[in-house]
Design an enzyme around this catalytic site. Structure first.
Site, mmCIF file in Angstrom:
data_model
loop_
_atom_site.group_PDB
_atom_site.id
_atom_site.type_symbol
_atom_site.label_atom_id
_atom_site.label_comp_id
_atom_site.label_asym_id
_atom_site.label_seq_id
_atom_site.Cartn_x
_atom_site.Cartn_y
_atom_site.Cartn_z
ATOM 1 N N LYS B 87 0.759 -1.047 0.158
ATOM 2 C CA LYS B 87 0.037 0.092 0.288
ATOM 3 C C LYS B 87 1.286 1.189 -0.356
ATOM 4 O O LYS B 87 1.896 1.397 0.648
ATOM 5 C CB LYS B 87 -0.843 0.003 1.309
ATOM 6 C CG LYS B 87 -2.166 -1.427 1.364
ATOM 7 C CD LYS B 87 -2.903 -0.811 2.432
ATOM 8 C CE LYS B 87 -3.877 -2.170 2.955
ATOM 9 N NZ LYS B 87 -4.987 -1.734 2.407
ATOM 10 N N GLY B 159 -11.181 -3.098 8.769
ATOM 11 C CA GLY B 159 -10.747 -3.265 10.149
ATOM 12 C C GLY B 159 -11.897 -3.370 10.613
ATOM 13 O O GLY B 159 -12.131 -2.977 12.267
ATOM 14 N N GLY B 220 -14.332 -5.003 5.515
ATOM 15 C CA GLY B 220 -15.244 -5.757 6.447
ATOM 16 C C GLY B 220 -15.405 -7.251 6.505
ATOM 17 O O GLY B 220 -16.191 -7.773 6.541
ATOM 18 N N GLY B 241 -9.120 -7.799 4.745
ATOM 19 C CA GLY B 241 -7.629 -7.462 5.961
ATOM 20 C C GLY B 241 -7.465 -8.122 7.229
ATOM 21 O O GLY B 241 -7.036 -8.969 8.175
ATOM 22 N N SER B 242 -7.942 -7.598 8.119
ATOM 23 C CA SER B 242 -8.383 -7.800 9.068
ATOM 24 C C SER B 242 -8.761 -9.532 9.369
ATOM 25 O O SER B 242 -8.399 -10.241 11.197
ATOM 26 C CB SER B 242 -8.736 -7.282 10.324
ATOM 27 O OG SER B 242 -8.364 -5.964 9.728
#
Lengths: 194, 298
Positions: B87, B159, B220, B241-242
């Protein structure tokens, strides 16, 4: 032009482009995600994508054994990029545990032409066809091959000519992506053998 | 584009968009070290996104979030065989130049990092390495494509572990594309103005009914069911992502999301891989957030 159905292995990758080319040539096309679908096709395209991902999904979907069996029985198959890697007899610079079907007696180096920044377009001269556009994306490089392999096209990327389109019996392997162009010559060659 | 000695061309739109085509039907996973990158590759990820903190930790820690340390990116490149993305901050073309010099396979000009320019995104045409950018609506997607983005991801709200914003953005982009496809030709000029999007791209979408580059989904996604949902809503691949490394059993969650993304149309497979997975990341209600990352970018 063909009555029998052609499958495109639809676990991951640029499935849509292969389906479009084959459909445009008049083939009846099946997106293959299950053993039942795999059992029903008269030919198969293994698309571009990530070879490690497709290999893993062949295992989880239960298709690895059946596909290996059908390839040994001479199922006509065309592998482009990741598809070529899966059809090769050995893989250089892959994961330590990476397997392949050993359908075509070639040894391929993953990303043999470099990472994405080195991905390129060129023109490839194919035996019996003439010039076709060649789109190479993190492409595998055929580094060695046995005499049973027919080399149909080569490309010299500054280190001497290397095969980029090969055939061994019913199996075709291609380092580049004919499906990303509007030239269907290689798909036509393949379909004519089914 | 650059012509090399053997008349081959690098950095063309076709090879840049082509890599995105190769990632379709796959899962791109955020990883913060080589060990996680290996887990992701083992699970069948099509690419990894190398970053120092996953978005939920960036939220928690606050401060300025920047491009990752090149050493960490290089360690991950040395560990996996799949493409490695990284990124850059919105508008921070110098970070992007560094990432290109590091040979990353895709640059994400990302709202998850703190923006460096509040008016201009990076001029992406000048780079050989392709870019992915986020979008919350069709106008934003077409502005990014106009600047040279080769792949669009709906932004969602990174996130949070909450898929609601991803769904909103996908549905918005799809509805706006349908509106263009059904518009009278004379309406397209005003619609381009309303969307604040380049007219040639608006005309192209009106004709084809689709974006000129692939559209993936991010922000999400934290369960196999989330992956199936967004794929059914028209995403062609998913960024997680998370959602993986903040879950109870990351290895299983990673494998399950990979299978659910491939077999998104087969609820029996998604049910099977969802069974006994352990807890997903805890997640957050979007209305309670102090910082909406999706609002970054213009």
């Amino acid at each position: 032009m063909v009555a029998a159905s052609v499958g495109v292995l639809a676990l991951q990758g640029d499935v849509r482009e292969h389906v479009a080319v084959l459909t445009g040539l008049g083939a009846e096309v099946i997106a293959v995600r299950t053993e039942q679908q795999l059992a029903a096709v008269a030919g198969l395209v293994i698309p571009g994508g990530e070879s490690t991902t497709i290999a893993r999904l062949l295992e989880t979907s239960g298709m690895r054994a059946l596909l290996g069996e059908r390839l040994r029985d001479g199922l006509p198959v065309l592998g482009t990029c990741a598809g070529l890697i899966l059809l090769s007899r050995s893989i250089v610079d892959g994961r330590d545990d990476q397997w392949s079907f050993a359908t075509i007696d070639v040894d391929v180096r993953r990303n043999g032409f470099g990472r994405q920044i080195a991905s390129f377009e060129t023109t490839v001269d194919v035996d019996g066809v003439g010039e076709v556009p060649g789109v190479f994306i993190r492409a595998p490089k055929i580094e060695s091959w046995s005499e049973s392999v027919t080399v149909l096209a080569t490309h010299d990327h500054g280190t001497g000519p290397t095969p980029v389109l090969v055939r061994q019996g019913a199996a075709w392997g291609c380092s580049f992506h004919p499906e990303l162009t509007n030239n269907s010559a290689i798909h036509e060659l393949f379909l004519a053998t089914i | 584009m650059t012509l090399s000695s053997d008349s081959s061309v690098v950095g063309s739109a076709r090879v840049k968009r082509g890599l995105a085509d190769m990632l379709r039907g796959g899962v791109i996973m955020d990883v913060v070290n080589p060990e996680q990158a290996k887990v992701a590759e083992d699970a069948g990820a099509v690419a990894v996104m190398a970053l120092e903190r996953v978005p939920s930790d960036i939220r928690r820690d606050g401060g300025v979030a920047r491009m990752s340390d090149p050493q960490m990116i290089q360690e991950i490149q040395a560990t996996v065989t799949i493409p490695v993305m990284a990124k850059a901050r919105i508008g921070h073309f110098a970070e992007a130049q560094i990432l290109q010099a590091l040979d990353v396979d895709y640059i994400d000009e990302s709202e998850v990092l703190t923006p460096a320019d509040e008016e201009n995104h990076i001029d992406k045409w000048g780079f050989t390495v392709p870019f992915v950018c986020g979008a919350t609506n069709l106008g934003e997607a077409l502005r990014r494509i106009g600047e040279g983005a080769c792949l669009i991801r709906s932004k969602g709200e990174a996130g949070t572990g909450n898929v609601v914003e991803a769904v909103r953005h996908l549905r918005t982009i799809n509805a706006q594309m349908r509106r263009l496809a059904s518009a009278d030709e004379a309406e397209l000029y005003r619609l381009a103005k309303d969307l604040q999007a380049p007219l040639p791209l608006v005309l192209e979408v009106a004709q084809t009914g689709a974006l000129p580059v692939p559209m993936f989904c991010a922000g999400g996604i934290s369960t196999p069911a989330d992956a199936s949902l967004v794929m059914q809503l028209g995403a062609q691949a998913v960024f997680v992502g998370s959602g993986i490394f903040k879950s109870e059993d990351p290895e299983r969650m990673a494998r399950a999301i990979v299978e659910a993304t491939t077999h998104f149309q087969d609820a029996a497979v998604v049910a099977k891989v969802s069974t006994g997975l352990g807890a997903a990341m805890r997640g957050a209600e979007v209305a309670t957030l102090e910082q909406r990352l999706a609002e970054r970018g213009w």
